[in-house]
Design an enzyme around this catalytic site. Structure first.
Site, PDB file in Angstrom:
ATOM      1  N   GLY A 267       0.744  -1.138   0.099  1.00  0.00           N
ATOM      2  CA  GLY A 267      -0.183  -0.093  -0.068  1.00  0.00           C
ATOM      3  C   GLY A 267       0.868   1.257  -0.088  1.00  0.00           C
ATOM      4  O   GLY A 267       0.574   2.297  -0.798  1.00  0.00           O
ATOM      5  N   ALA A 268       1.799   1.347   0.721  1.00  0.00           N
ATOM      6  CA  ALA A 268       2.677   2.717   0.839  1.00  0.00           C
ATOM      7  C   ALA A 268       3.896   2.281   1.660  1.00  0.00           C
ATOM      8  O   ALA A 268       3.817   1.163   2.588  1.00  0.00           O
ATOM      9  CB  ALA A 268       1.765   3.786   1.706  1.00  0.00           C
ATOM     10  N   MET A 269       4.859   2.978   1.949  1.00  0.00           N
ATOM     11  CA  MET A 269       6.041   2.628   2.615  1.00  0.00           C
ATOM     12  C   MET A 269       6.657   4.141   3.154  1.00  0.00           C
ATOM     13  O   MET A 269       6.565   5.043   2.613  1.00  0.00           O
ATOM     14  CB  MET A 269       7.270   2.255   1.460  1.00  0.00           C
ATOM     15  N   GLU A 270       6.994   3.689   4.393  1.00  0.00           N
ATOM     16  CA  GLU A 270       7.604   4.849   5.341  1.00  0.00           C
ATOM     17  C   GLU A 270       9.010   5.553   5.084  1.00  0.00           C
ATOM     18  O   GLU A 270       9.465   6.029   5.947  1.00  0.00           O
ATOM     19  CB  GLU A 270       7.393   4.811   6.904  1.00  0.00           C
ATOM     20  N   ASN A 271       9.578   5.401   3.840  1.00  0.00           N
ATOM     21  CA  ASN A 271      11.118   5.867   3.847  1.00  0.00           C
ATOM     22  C   ASN A 271      11.200   7.167   4.393  1.00  0.00           C
ATOM     23  O   ASN A 271      10.269   7.996   4.164  1.00  0.00           O
ATOM     24  CB  ASN A 271      11.364   6.023   2.372  1.00  0.00           C
ATOM     25  N   GLU A 304       1.884   5.727   7.669  1.00  0.00           N
ATOM     26  CA  GLU A 304       3.400   5.830   7.211  1.00  0.00           C
ATOM     27  C   GLU A 304       4.013   7.100   7.805  1.00  0.00           C
ATOM     28  O   GLU A 304       5.023   7.117   8.183  1.00  0.00           O
ATOM     29  CB  GLU A 304       3.490   6.030   5.634  1.00  0.00           C
ATOM     30  N   GLU A 326       5.226  -2.274  13.240  1.00  0.00           N
ATOM     31  CA  GLU A 326       3.790  -2.444  12.408  1.00  0.00           C
ATOM     32  C   GLU A 326       2.817  -2.633  13.409  1.00  0.00           C
ATOM     33  O   GLU A 326       1.793  -1.973  13.151  1.00  0.00           O
ATOM     34  CB  GLU A 326       3.954  -3.582  11.523  1.00  0.00           C
TER      35      GLU A 326
HETATM   36  N1  BES Z   1       6.363  -0.886   5.946  1.00  0.00           N
HETATM   37  C1  BES Z   1       5.150  -1.260   5.505  1.00  0.00           C
HETATM   38  C2  BES Z   1       5.434  -1.319   3.890  1.00  0.00           C
HETATM   39  C3  BES Z   1       5.991  -2.602   3.413  1.00  0.00           C
HETATM   40  C4  BES Z   1       5.446  -3.934   3.894  1.00  0.00           C
HETATM   41  C5  BES Z   1       7.135  -2.550   2.754  1.00  0.00           C
HETATM   42  C6  BES Z   1       6.055  -4.996   3.348  1.00  0.00           C
HETATM   43  C7  BES Z   1       7.653  -3.631   2.174  1.00  0.00           C
HETATM   44  C8  BES Z   1       7.073  -4.953   2.849  1.00  0.00           C
HETATM   45  C9  BES Z   1       4.228   0.069   5.645  1.00  0.00           C
HETATM   46  O1  BES Z   1       4.090   0.784   6.591  1.00  0.00           O
HETATM   47  C10 BES Z   1       2.714  -0.628   5.673  1.00  0.00           C
HETATM   48  O2  BES Z   1       2.655  -1.078   6.678  1.00  0.00           O
HETATM   49  N2  BES Z   1       2.025  -0.453   4.647  1.00  0.00           N
HETATM   50  C11 BES Z   1       0.590  -1.152   4.797  1.00  0.00           C
HETATM   51  C12 BES Z   1      -0.369  -0.158   4.881  1.00  0.00           C
HETATM   52  C13 BES Z   1      -0.803   0.220   6.673  1.00  0.00           C
HETATM   53  C14 BES Z   1      -1.991   1.000   6.333  1.00  0.00           C
HETATM   54  C15 BES Z   1      -1.056  -1.359   7.295  1.00  0.00           C
HETATM   55  C16 BES Z   1       0.476  -1.781   3.320  1.00  0.00           C
HETATM   56  O3  BES Z   1       1.323  -1.232   2.394  1.00  0.00           O
HETATM   57  O4  BES Z   1      -0.529  -2.499   3.204  1.00  0.00           O
HETATM   58 ZN    ZN Z   2       3.800  -0.058   8.522  1.00  0.00          ZN
END
Ligand code: BES
Ligand code: ZN
Length: 879
Positions: A267-271, A304, A326
Site C-alpha cells: 500500500g505504501a512505504m515509510e521511507n 506511514e 508495524e
Molecule cells: N512498511 C510497510 C510497507 C511494506 C510492507 C514494505 C512490506 C515492504 C514490505 C508500511 O508501513 C505498511 O505497513 N503498509 C501497509 C498499510 C498500512 C496502513 C497497514 C500496506 O502497505 O499495506
Molecule cells: Zn507499516
C-alpha cells in the site's frame, strides 16, 4: 520442481553485526538501459561483536559488479569474491572506506523490489530486503548509517530527482543531464532508503509544528493526478497534529514528501522523509474514490507518517521484531482513525478483520507468533498476525495500564531507544518500567501463536444474590507449538439488568461504589468470579469492545442476544450481539435444524431499519450480515455452497419481509448533494446503498429504476459504485450490462477507477463468473505487471467471491494455481500473496478441500518456484 530447499532463518541465530557503517555516499547514474550505482561506505568494526571477523560480507541480489576499491585503491579479483548473493572482501582493516560500483537494470525489474520503473519514473522499494538489489550492503535493520545521495538523470525526462532528507546541491551536467544531491542527517537502516526520478507535479502546503517550526509538505504526482491530492494532504496535516497531541511526537526534518506510483507491491512505504505510496492509497476525489478509499487513504497516510517515530527514529533490530514497528503503528493509526470518525465503527471494522482473517491465519498452516522465531522469506511475514494481532497486543497493554501510564511508557520507549534498533521486548520493558506493572506473563502474547478460546459459564444463586462466572482459557496447538501456557487477558465485562441498564459489579459483598464495567484480568487456565448483591439473574456483556483478540464460547439464547442488541451499553457489543444472532440463524439453516428464517431476526432488523433515533453509523454496520468468509471461519468443515446458500436465503427473506422499510430507509437517506466525510454522511450513504442492494437482490423492479437513476445522477463514487454493484449482482441483465459498459466508457482513462470496475465484476455473484474473469484478464486495461490490476481481478475473485471461486469441479482452484505460477516468474511477492486462499484447504469439506490441495500441489511442482511461494505452499501441504 525446485532443486534446493530455501534456507530457514532463526531468531536464535541472531548475532550483532561484525561491521558497522557510519556513512553511505551514493551516486546514481540513471539511464534508459540501466543504472550505475557508485556506493562509498565508511566502515568500522563493531566493538560489540564477539570474536574477530576477518572478512567483510555484504548482501547483494541481481547485481552486476563493476569494481571494488578499499581506501581509494581498486582491489584485484583475488581480494574479494562476488558470490552473487554476497560480496566478501577479504582481510579488511579496522576502519576503512569501501567503494563499490554496480550496474542494475531497473527497466527490467518486474519484482518491484529495489530500484525499478513505474509508468516512466524511477522509484524504489527497499523494505524488507530490497536495498541489496541496488548495491552490495549489510542489508539488515541494525546497521544504521547516514546517507548522502546524488541522483543524475536526463533533465527533460526526469525533472524531479528525490531522495531522503534535505536537498543540499543541484546543477547541470553534460548531454542534457542534471543532478540533485540529498542528505539525510538521521542515521537509518537501508530499508528506509528511497529514490524517485520522474516528471512529476508538486502539490505543496506547510505545517507548523508544536515548537513553531515550519515543515514543507510536498505531494508529487503525475500531472493527470494533480487534482486528487487534497484529501491526502489534509490527512497528513491531521496526522501530524494528532501525533503531537496524543503522543507528543514532533516531526524532525524540514521537508516531508509523498510520491504516488502506479506499480507498487504494497500500500505504501515509510521511507525517511520520502514516503512512497501506491497510487490507489493516496489519490482520491469524490468523483473517483468511494468512502472506503477515502478512509483507507487517511489511515495509510497517518500510518506511514507515524512510522517516522515508531519505525524510523526507533527501528527494529531484526525482522523477527517486525511487529515492534508495524503492530505499534497500526495501533497508533487505529487511534487516529477512531478520533477522526466513529470510534465504535472503527472498532467494529478492526474486530471484523481480526475475527474473519487473522483468526483464520492463526488457525492455518502459516500460523505464527506476533514475534516469529523462524522464516524462510521475510516478505511472507507481513501478515495479519504481525499487523493486526500485533496492534491488539499493544492495545491490551493500553487497556491494562490505562491511558496515562501507557503514554508514560511510550514516552520512555521513544526517549530510551531514539536512534536505536530494538526488540519487542524492549518495548514491553519500557511499558513495565514506566508503569511499575509486571508484564512477564503478558509477553506470551508475543511468543505463542494461536487464538485463545475462552469458555464462559455462569450460574445465579438467587437466594444469596450472587452471580458466578467461570472462565476457562485454552490455546490451540499451532505448527511447532503445543501445550501452551495461559496468557494474561484483559476481559472487559458488564452485567445487564432486565431494564437494560448496567448493574454494579461488586466483586466483594461489601463493595461500595462498584463500577458498572470492569476489566477482569485472566492469568490462569480457570477463574471463578462472584458478583454480589444482585436481585435478578443478569445478562452478561462479555469482552466489551473486543478487549482481547479471543474467541468466546457462551451459550447465549437468541432472546438474550436480541436483548443485548437493544440495550448493551457498549456499542460494539450491541453490534456483536446482532452478528451472533445472525450467525446462529444462518448456521441453523446450514445444519438443516430449522426450516425457515427465525422471525425474531427479521423483527430485530425491522427495528434497526425503522428507528432513526438510533446511531445511524452503528445501524449501518449492524445491517451488514456476517460475511461468508466469517461463516467459513466459524465452521469446522466448511461447505462453501451451503454457506453461500444459507446466507443468501436469509438476505432474501429479510429483503422480502422488509421491502417497505428498505424503500423508506432509501428515501430517508437520500443524497443532499454535498460530499462530506463525517460518520453521519458516510452512514447515510452506506444505508441507502445497503437498502438498494438488498432490494435488487430480490429482483425488485422499482429498486432497479432507483439504481439506474442513482447510477446516472450520483455526485460521488460511493453512490455511483453502490448502484453499479447492486445492478451487477441483480437479475436485470440488460440494465447491468448497460451500466458496466457505460462505466468503462466514462472512466477508462483513470486507472484507479478501472481497478474498481474490475473488482465489482470479479466479486459478482452471477453464475459463470470464472469465464468472465478469463475475459477480464484479456481486457486491454488489464496489465500483468501491475499489482493493483492483478489484485482487483484475481485477488478479489479468489479472496472475496466464495460461491464462484469454490466450484465443486475445482475449476476456480485450477484457475488460481495457473495464475500463481504465471505471476511467480515476474513478481514472487504478489504470487505468494495470491496463493493464500488455497492454503486453507483443510478448513473445507469435500469435494472442496481435496481439490484445493491438488491445486496447491500443482503449484509446488512448478519448475523454478520462488522462495516466496515455496515457503507458503510447503507449509500448507506439510503432513
Ligand atoms: N512498511 C510497510 C510497507 C511494506 C510492507 C514494505 C512490506 C515492504 C514490505 C508500511 O508501513 C505498511 O505497513 N503498509 C501497509 C498499510 C498500512 C496502513 C497497514 C500496506 O502497505 O499495506
Ligand atoms: Zn507499516
Amino acid at each position: 520442481m525446485r532443486t534446493s530447499q530455501p534456507r530457514t532463518i532463526y531468531l536464535s541465530e541472531y548475532r550483532v553485526p561484525a561491521f558497522l557503517v557510519d556513512h553511505v555516499d551514493l551516486r546514481f547514474e540513471l539511464f534508459e538501459n540501466g543504472a550505475r550505482v557508485h556506493s562509498t561506505l565508511t566502515v568500522r568494526r563493531n566493538p560489540e561483536y564477539p570474536g574477530v571477523a576477518e572478512h567483510l560480507e555484504l548482501d547483494g541480489d541481481s547485481l552486476k559488479l563493476e569494481s571494488v576499491s578499499l581506501d581509494g585503491i581498486e582491489l584485484g579479483a583475488d581480494r574479494y569474491q562476488d558470490q552473487g548473493d554476497k560480496l566478501v572482501v577479504q582481510a579488511v582493516p579496522d576502519k576503512f572506506g569501501l567503494n563499490v560500483v554496480t550496474w542494475i537494470e531497473p527497466q527490467n525489474n518486474t519484482r518491484l523490489e529495489g530500484l525499478y520503473k513505474s509508468s516512466g519514473m524511477f522509484c524504489t522499494q527497499c523494505e524488507a530486503e530490497g536495498f541489496r538489489c541496488i548495491t552490495f550492503f549489510p542489508d539488515r535493520p541494525d546497521v544504521m548509517a547516514r546517507f548522502r545521495t546524488r541522483v543524475e538523470a536526463d533533465r527533460e525526462k526526469y525533472p524531479v530527482l528525490l531522495s531522503n532528507g534535505n536537498d543540499v546541491d543541484r546543477g547541470e551536467l553534460a548531454d542534457g543531464r542534471h543532478f540533485v544531491t540529498w542528505e539525510d542527517p538521521f542515521p537509518k537502516p537501508c530499508y528506509l532508503f528511497a529514490l524517485v526520478a520522474g516528471d512529476l507535479v508538486l502539490k505543496q502546503d506547510t505545517f507548523t509544528t508544536c515548537s513553531g517550526r515550519d515543515i514543507d509538505l510536498r505531494i508529487y504526482v503525475e500531472a493527470r493526478n494533480a487534482a486528487k491530492c487534497d484529501h491526502a494532504m489534509d490527512s497528513l496535516k491531521r496526522s501530524m497534529r494528532w501525533d503531537e497531541e496524543v503522543y507528543g511526537r514532533e516531526y524532525d526534518l524540514d521537508i516531508f514528501m509523498i510520491v504516488a506510483v502506479d506499480d507498487f507491491n504494497m500500500g505504501a512505504m515509510e521511507n525517511k522523509g520520502l514516503n512512497i505510496f501506491n497510487s490507489s492509497c493516496v489519490l482520491a476525489s469524490p468523483e473517483t474514490a468511494a468512502d472506503t478509499a477515502f478512509q483507507r487513504i487517511e489511515a495509510i497516510v497517518a500510518h506511514e507518517y507515524f512510522h517516522n517515530w515508531s519505525g524510523n527514529r526507533v527501528t527494529c533490530r531484526d525482522w523477527f521484531q517486525l511487529s515492534l514497528k508495524e503492530g505499534f503503528t497500526v495501533f497508533r493509526d487505529a487511534g487516529f482513525s477512531a478520533d477522526m470518525g466513529s470510534p465504535t465503527v472503527k472498532r467494529i471494522e478492526d474486530a471484523t478483520l481480526m475475527r474473519t482473517a487473522q483468526f483464520a491465519e492463526d488457525a492455518g498452516p502459516m500460523s505464527h507468533p506476533v514475534r516469529p522465531s523462524s522464516y524462510m522469506e521475510i516478505s511472507n511475514f507481513y501478515t495479519l498476525t504481525i499487523y493486526e494481532k500485533g496492534a491488539e497486543v499493544v492495545r491490551m497493554i493500553h487497556t491494562l495500564l490505562g491511558p496515562e501510564l501507557f503514554r508514560k511508557g511510550s514516552d520512555l520507549y521513544f526517549e530510551r531507544h531514539d536512534g536505536q534498533a530494538v526488540t519487542t521486548d524492549d518495548f514491553v520493558k519500557a511499558m513495565e518500567d514506566a508503569s511499575g506493572r509486571d508484564l512477564g506473563q503478558f509477553r506470551l502474547w508475543y511468543e505463542q501463536a494461536g487464538t485463545p478460546l475462552l469458555t464462559v459459564r455462569d450460574d445465579f444463586d438467587s437466594e444469596a444474590g450472587i452471580y458466578r462466572l467461570t472462565i476457562e482459557q485454552a490455546i490451540p496447538d499451532s505448527p511447532g507449538q503445543t501445550s501452551k501456557n495461559p496468557q494474561h487477558i484483559p476481559f472487559a465485562l458488564g452485567l445487564l439488568g432486565s431494564d437494560g441498564t448496567d448493574l454494579p459489579l461488586r466483586l466483594f459483598a461489601d463493595e461500595n461504589d462498584a463500577p458498572s464495567e470492569r476489566v477482569l484480568e485472566l492469568t490462569a487456565a480457570r477463574h471463578e468470579f462472584e458478583f454480589h448483591g444482585l436481585s435478578e439473574r443478569p445478562v452478561p456483556s462479555l469482552v466489551r469492545g473486543f478487549s482481547a483478540p479471543v474467541r468466546v464460547d457462551y451459550p447465549w439464547t437468541r432472546e438474550q442476544l436480541i436483548f443485548l442488541m437493544n440495550h448493551d451499553g457498549d456499542g460494539f457489543n450491541r453490534w456483536d450481539a446482532g452478528q451472533r444472532l445472525a450467525v446462529d440463524v444462518i448456521q441453523a439453516l446450514i445444519r438443516g435444524d430449522e426450516e425457515g428464517v427465525d422471525e425474531r431476526l427479521v423483527e430485530a432488523y425491522r427495528s434497526l431499519l425503522s428507528d432513526p433515533s438510533l446511531d445511524q453509523a452503528l445501524v449501518a454496520k449492524m445491517l451488514q450480515l456476517p460475511s461468508e468468509a466469517y461463516l467459513v471461519e466459524l465452521a469446522d468443515s466448511a461447505d462453501a455452497q451451503a454457506i453461500h446458500g444459507a446466507r443468501t436465503r436469509v438476505l432474501d427473506c429479510l429483503a422480502q419481509a422488509l421491502r417497505g422499510e428498505l424503500l423508506e430507509c432509501y428515501r430517508r437517506n437520500g443524497d443532499d448533494g454535498s460530499y462530506q466525510l463525517t460518520p453521519e454522511a458516510i452512514a447515510a450513504r452506506s444505508l441507502r446503498n445497503t437498502a438498494l442492494s438488498w432490494l435488487l437482490h430480490i429482483g425488485d423492479r422499482e429498486a432497479c429504476g432507483l439504481a439506474q437513476t442513482q447510477y446516472q445522477d450520483a455526485g460521488n463514487m460511493t453512490d455511483r459504485m453502490g448502484a453499479l454493484r447492486a445492478l451487477v449482482n441483480s437479475c436485470f441483465v440488460t440494465e447491468r450490462e448497460a451500466a458496466l459498459n457505460d462505466f468503462y466508457q466514462c472512466w477508462q482513462d483513470d486507472p484507479q477507477v478501472v481497478e474498481q470496475w474490475f473488482s465489482v465484476q470479479a466479486a459478482s455473484l452471477q453464475a459463470g463468473t470464472l469465464n468472465h474473469i478469463r475475459e477480464l484478464l484479456a481486457h486491454p486495461a488489464f496489465d500483468w505487471k501491475n499489482p493493483n490490476k492483478v489484485r482487483s481481478v484475481i485477488g478479489v475473485f479468489a479472496g472475496q467471491n466464495l460461491a464462484q471461486f469454490h466450484q465443486a469441479d475445482g475449476s476456480g482452484y485450477i484457475f488460481l494455481a495457473e495464475q500463481v505460477c504465471r505471476l511467480d516468474d515476474s513478481n514472487p511477492q504478489i504470487a505468494a500473496r495470491l496463493v493464500s486462499p488455497l492454503t486453507r484447504w483443510r478448513k473445507f469439506a469435500e469435494p472442496y478441500g481435496g481439490k484445493m490441495k491438488q491445486a496447491l500441489a500443482s503449484v509446488r511442482d512448478k519448475e523454478g518456484l520462488s522462495k516466496d511461494v515455496f515457503e507458503i505452499v510447503h507449509k500448507s501441504l506439510k503432513e
